[in-house]
Design an enzyme around this catalytic site. Structure first.
Site, PDB file in Angstrom:
ATOM      1  N   ARG A  17       0.852  -1.188   0.000  1.00 26.95           N
ATOM      2  CA  ARG A  17       0.000   0.000   0.000  1.00 26.95           C
ATOM      3  C   ARG A  17       0.888   1.237   0.000  1.00 26.95           C
ATOM      4  O   ARG A  17       1.899   1.306   0.698  1.00 26.95           O
ATOM      5  CB  ARG A  17      -0.904  -0.010   1.235  1.00 26.95           C
ATOM      6  CG  ARG A  17      -1.900   1.137   1.324  1.00 26.95           C
ATOM      7  CD  ARG A  17      -2.783   0.979   2.529  1.00 26.95           C
ATOM      8  NE  ARG A  17      -3.761  -0.105   2.353  1.00 26.95           N
ATOM      9  CZ  ARG A  17      -5.019   0.104   2.019  1.00 26.95           C
ATOM     10  NH1 ARG A  17      -5.463   1.340   1.816  1.00 26.95           N
ATOM     11  NH2 ARG A  17      -5.851  -0.920   1.881  1.00 26.95           N
ATOM     12  N   GLY A  18       0.501   2.233  -0.805  1.00 26.03           N
ATOM     13  CA  GLY A  18       1.252   3.477  -0.868  1.00 26.03           C
ATOM     14  C   GLY A  18       0.337   4.673  -0.693  1.00 26.03           C
ATOM     15  O   GLY A  18      -0.833   4.542  -0.310  1.00 26.03           O
ATOM     16  N   ARG A  19       0.878   5.862  -0.986  1.00 26.80           N
ATOM     17  CA  ARG A  19       0.097   7.092  -0.801  1.00 26.80           C
ATOM     18  C   ARG A  19      -1.137   7.132  -1.689  1.00 26.80           C
ATOM     19  O   ARG A  19      -2.174   7.658  -1.307  1.00 26.80           O
ATOM     20  CB  ARG A  19       0.965   8.311  -1.128  1.00 26.80           C
ATOM     21  CG  ARG A  19       1.832   8.800   0.009  1.00 26.80           C
ATOM     22  CD  ARG A  19       2.358  10.184  -0.283  1.00 26.80           C
ATOM     23  NE  ARG A  19       3.038  10.283  -1.558  1.00 26.80           N
ATOM     24  CZ  ARG A  19       3.174  11.417  -2.242  1.00 26.80           C
ATOM     25  NH1 ARG A  19       2.666  12.531  -1.780  1.00 26.80           N
ATOM     26  NH2 ARG A  19       3.823  11.431  -3.389  1.00 26.80           N
ATOM     27  N   PHE A  20      -1.002   6.606  -2.904  1.00 29.87           N
ATOM     28  CA  PHE A  20      -2.072   6.787  -3.882  1.00 29.87           C
ATOM     29  C   PHE A  20      -2.746   5.494  -4.325  1.00 29.87           C
ATOM     30  O   PHE A  20      -3.635   5.535  -5.175  1.00 29.87           O
ATOM     31  CB  PHE A  20      -1.527   7.515  -5.126  1.00 29.87           C
ATOM     32  CG  PHE A  20      -0.893   8.830  -4.811  1.00 29.87           C
ATOM     33  CD1 PHE A  20      -1.622   9.839  -4.202  1.00 29.87           C
ATOM     34  CD2 PHE A  20       0.432   9.063  -5.121  1.00 29.87           C
ATOM     35  CE1 PHE A  20      -1.046  11.059  -3.908  1.00 29.87           C
ATOM     36  CE2 PHE A  20       1.026  10.280  -4.833  1.00 29.87           C
ATOM     37  CZ  PHE A  20       0.280  11.278  -4.223  1.00 29.87           C
ATOM     38  N   ASP A 134      15.121   8.114  -7.173  1.00 29.87           N
ATOM     39  CA  ASP A 134      14.652   7.756  -5.825  1.00 29.87           C
ATOM     40  C   ASP A 134      15.110   6.337  -5.477  1.00 29.87           C
ATOM     41  O   ASP A 134      14.331   5.493  -5.050  1.00 29.87           O
ATOM     42  CB  ASP A 134      13.128   7.871  -5.734  1.00 29.87           C
ATOM     43  CG  ASP A 134      12.628   7.863  -4.288  1.00 29.87           C
ATOM     44  OD1 ASP A 134      13.451   8.104  -3.370  1.00 29.87           O
ATOM     45  OD2 ASP A 134      11.432   7.607  -4.064  1.00 29.87           O
TER      46      ASP A 134
END
Length: 281
Positions: A17-20, A134
């Site tokens: 799961r991530g930010r978006f 990144d």
């Protein structure tokens, strides 16, 4: 006619799961092969930069397709509210989890088995004019066979489209971001080499080379770029490994190694197997 993901793939359990969005395990209805589905909720992307990253990542993954150490994208489905990317299933612990599980200390040969495919994938990106921007342990994934897969190209940029081969914009993650990114100047693809050098340092030492009590303190330490090898920690680390780290974590970008130069360094060529003291004298 718009393709519908559920006609081709069955989504099962959530594995990330991530930010978006959410990453699901899925399998092809036709072949039964297992994949991962990265489902991004476009309604959460209010920032134009985030929307640009969303559109850019699938294109970059297509360009980089075929490299065994870069996450492969197989299908792309766009709905009104969601974007779904079918990619390699990487259900083994990522590098962040592997470092955390063993307090970050790897033998030099162990570190080399991870570092070589990582720097090879970075070199491949650079040859195609793409900088990841990144590089961090969280984005170094492994499939069920243990193959390394560099992932998350949302911050990547095509530096090859710029005549000067430079980029701008503060992107990256504390501990791993290169000093020239934080300074606000233009920079080149060697920012990825710096980040990979930080990862190698952490694998060998168990601590990051530049850190502080807060993100701001960490950024200050990165900007100073004062690389140290504490005797207590680095007593058993070979001179060749320290030499490589000096050349990767060099604040002077003109003197910092490129990914191709890193691949030719003796420590990398020998897979972390260092010479005897007699050979070094």
């Amino acid at each position: 006619m718009k393709e519908v993901i559920h006609n081709d793939y069955q989504l099962t359990d959530e594995i990330g799961r991530g930010r978006f969005g959410i990453v699901y395990r899925c399998y092809s209805i036709v072949s039964g092969d297992s994949f991962a589905c990265k489902s991004i909720d476009k309604r959460l992307l209010s920032d134009p930069i985030d929307r640009e990253c969303l559109q850019k990542e699938p294109k970059i993954l297509h360009i980089l397709g075929g490299n065994p150490n870069i996450l492969q994208i197989y299908r792309l489905y766009e709905e009104d509210d969601y974007l779904h990317m079918i990619v390699d299933l990487c259900d083994s612990p990522d590098l962040f989890d592997r470092i955390s599980a063993r307090a970050g200390v790897f033998s030099e040969p162990e570190a080399a088995t991870i570092f070589l495919p990582l720097i090879s994938s970075i070199g491949y990106c650079h040859r195609l004019g793409i900088a990841h921007r990144d590089i961090k342990p969280d984005n170094v994934l492994f499939d069920s066979s243990g193959n390394l897969k560099l992932a998350d190209f949302g911050s990547a940029e095509w530096f090859g489209m710029n005549e000067r081969g430079t980029m701008t914009g503060v992107v990256g993650t504390p501990y791993y971001v290169a000093p020239e990114v934080l300074s606000g100047r233009e920079y080149n693809e060697k920012v990825d080499v710096w980040s990979a050098g930080v990862i190698l340092y952490i694998m060998l030492a168990g601590v990051p080379p530049f850190y502080g009590e807060s993100p701001a303190d960490t950024f200050d330490a990165v900007l100073r770029g004062n690389l140290r090898f504490p005797t207590k920690i680095f007593r058993s680390i070979s001179p060749e490994a320290k030499d490589l780290l000096k050349k990767m974590l060099c604040k002077d970008v003109s003197r910092r190694f490129s990914a191709e130069q890193v691949l030719r360094h003796p420590w990398v060529v020998r897979g972390g197997e260092t010479r005897s003291m007699a050979d070094l004298t």
